[in-house]
Design a protein around this motif. Structure first.
Motif, PDB file in Angstrom:
ATOM      1  N   GLU A 137       0.824  -1.206   0.000  1.00  0.00           N
ATOM      2  CA  GLU A 137       0.000   0.000   0.000  1.00  0.00           C
ATOM      3  C   GLU A 137       0.862   1.261   0.000  1.00  0.00           C
ATOM      4  O   GLU A 137       1.902   1.321   0.667  1.00  0.00           O
ATOM      5  CB  GLU A 137      -0.911   0.023   1.223  1.00  0.00           C
ATOM      6  CG  GLU A 137      -1.934  -1.094   1.269  1.00  0.00           C
ATOM      7  CD  GLU A 137      -3.142  -0.829   0.402  1.00  0.00           C
ATOM      8  OE1 GLU A 137      -3.102   0.108  -0.424  1.00  0.00           O
ATOM      9  OE2 GLU A 137      -4.133  -1.562   0.546  1.00  0.00           O
ATOM     10  N   ILE A 178      -2.766   7.276   0.155  1.00  0.00           N
ATOM     11  CA  ILE A 178      -4.054   6.977   0.768  1.00  0.00           C
ATOM     12  C   ILE A 178      -4.476   8.099   1.709  1.00  0.00           C
ATOM     13  O   ILE A 178      -5.623   8.574   1.663  1.00  0.00           O
ATOM     14  CB  ILE A 178      -3.990   5.632   1.517  1.00  0.00           C
ATOM     15  CG1 ILE A 178      -3.865   4.474   0.522  1.00  0.00           C
ATOM     16  CG2 ILE A 178      -5.230   5.438   2.400  1.00  0.00           C
ATOM     17  CD1 ILE A 178      -3.550   3.144   1.181  1.00  0.00           C
ATOM     18  N   HIS A 232     -10.699   1.334   2.295  1.00  0.00           N
ATOM     19  CA  HIS A 232      -9.728   1.295   1.204  1.00  0.00           C
ATOM     20  C   HIS A 232      -8.665   0.221   1.423  1.00  0.00           C
ATOM     21  O   HIS A 232      -8.296  -0.505   0.500  1.00  0.00           O
ATOM     22  CB  HIS A 232      -9.072   2.662   1.025  1.00  0.00           C
ATOM     23  CG  HIS A 232      -8.110   2.716  -0.124  1.00  0.00           C
ATOM     24  ND1 HIS A 232      -8.483   3.095  -1.391  1.00  0.00           N
ATOM     25  CD2 HIS A 232      -6.790   2.397  -0.217  1.00  0.00           C
ATOM     26  CE1 HIS A 232      -7.457   3.017  -2.217  1.00  0.00           C
ATOM     27  NE2 HIS A 232      -6.403   2.605  -1.513  1.00  0.00           N
ATOM     28  N   THR A 233      -8.155   0.149   2.640  1.00  0.00           N
ATOM     29  CA  THR A 233      -7.057  -0.789   2.923  1.00  0.00           C
ATOM     30  C   THR A 233      -7.582  -2.198   3.240  1.00  0.00           C
ATOM     31  O   THR A 233      -6.783  -3.145   3.270  1.00  0.00           O
ATOM     32  CB  THR A 233      -6.225  -0.303   4.126  1.00  0.00           C
ATOM     33  OG1 THR A 233      -7.075  -0.195   5.279  1.00  0.00           O
ATOM     34  CG2 THR A 233      -5.591   1.046   3.844  1.00  0.00           C
TER      35      THR A 233
END
Length: 305
Positions: free
Chosen positions: A2, A7, A299-300
């Motif tokens: 990631e 983010i 999102h993660t």
């Protein structure tokens, strides 16, 4: 892997592009002065990686997030005897409600509502020689520096408007669940809430709950693993007053909010995260903060569920 910088920047852009309803905690005059459009976030992994965005380095009043630290100290002092004085159930009522105290004979539902935190402060007043100094030292030991201090203006402001807390402390005293003078207990309680921290500092202190009880700076064991498990469980079920179920549903992490607009949360064994946005929803939790953490875990795809 990631890209956490991207983010967090995306989350910052998203939450700032929405006119989130809410207002700052104007019932504490000093907090009413805060710019309602501030937003910061700090993500800190247990391996030392750190990612920040927005006003992450600006200090704010942690308010009720302090209740996690005072509970931790009380458990250090008397262990499981804490649970003879406070319960471990969600309240389902506002954080400053008096209603349940009468039905439950002065035993607060949990240590994260005001009545519970006041009882915890009473425990610390009985157990510590210099509660204000030792509470600050606890924070300094977690942080690894002595830069964090009480905000005297916030303390005085909160004390000047603390009528419901005054009523609450005296009411609990009538059930003999406060041992010390209620005014002394309240003075200490107001001080604990008046600590200022930035998102970076708060996330760093919350590493304690991500690392199963070890102090982040040097690895000192502050609390046993099973004690941290219980604190994290309480944060999940009780950390957001009568919106705790909503936070668990949307975010899926143990955490604690404060009316200064801060939220701190953890994924045990992985990371701690702190966000700050002063505008509160009707339940007294940061509106943008909750939105940001929901975006992050969505999102993660990282949550405890």
């Amino acid at each position: 892997m990631e890209d956490y910088n991207r983010i967090l920047d995306d989350i910052l852009h998203t939450v700032n592009s929405v006119d989130t309803p809410g207002k700052v905690a104007s019932y504490i005059p000093e907090l009413a002065k805060i710019d309602p459009f501030k937003f910061g976030v700090s993500l800190q992994f247990v391996n030392g990686e750190t990612y920040n965005a927005g006003d992450y380095d600006e200090r704010f009043s942690i308010q009720s997030i302090s209740k996690v630290f005072t509970l931790s100290m009380a458990i250090q002092c008397i262990g499981d005897k804490v649970w003879e004085r406070v319960d471990v159930e969600p309240s389902g009522d506002p954080f400053n409600s008096l209603i349940q105290l009468e039905h439950e004979e002065g035993i607060p539902r949990n240590p994260f509502i005001n009545s519970g935190a006041i009882v915890i402060c009473d425990i610390l007043l009985s157990e510590l020689e210099n509660p204000e100094e030792e509470y600050l030292k606890f924070i300094h030991d977690l942080q690894g520096t002595d830069k964090i201090q009480y905000n005297e203006e916030v303390y005085q402001s909160e004390k000047s408007m603390g009528y419901r807390n005054i009523a609450m402390a005296n009411f609990i005293k009538s059930f003999e669940n406060i041992d010390n003078d209620p005014q002394d207990v309240l003075d200490f309680y107001f001080y604990t809430c008046s600590i200022d921290m930035s998102c970076v500092e708060l996330a760093w202190c919350f590493q304690l709950f991500a690392t199963h009880g070890k102090c982040a700076p040097d690895g000192t064991l502050f609390l046993e693993r099973n004690q941290i498990k219980r604190i994290n469980a309480l944060m999940l079920t009780c950390g957001f007053y009568d919106e705790s179920g909503e936070f668990a549903f949307r975010v899926g992490l143990p955490g604690k909010s404060g009316v200064g607009g801060g939220i701190a949360a953890v994924y045990p064994g992985e990371f701690s995260i702190a966000v700050w946005s002063p505008k509160l929803n009707e339940k007294g939790n940061s509106a943008k903060g909750m939105h940001a953490l929901e975006l992050f875990t969505t999102h993660t795809e990282v949550s405890i569920f």
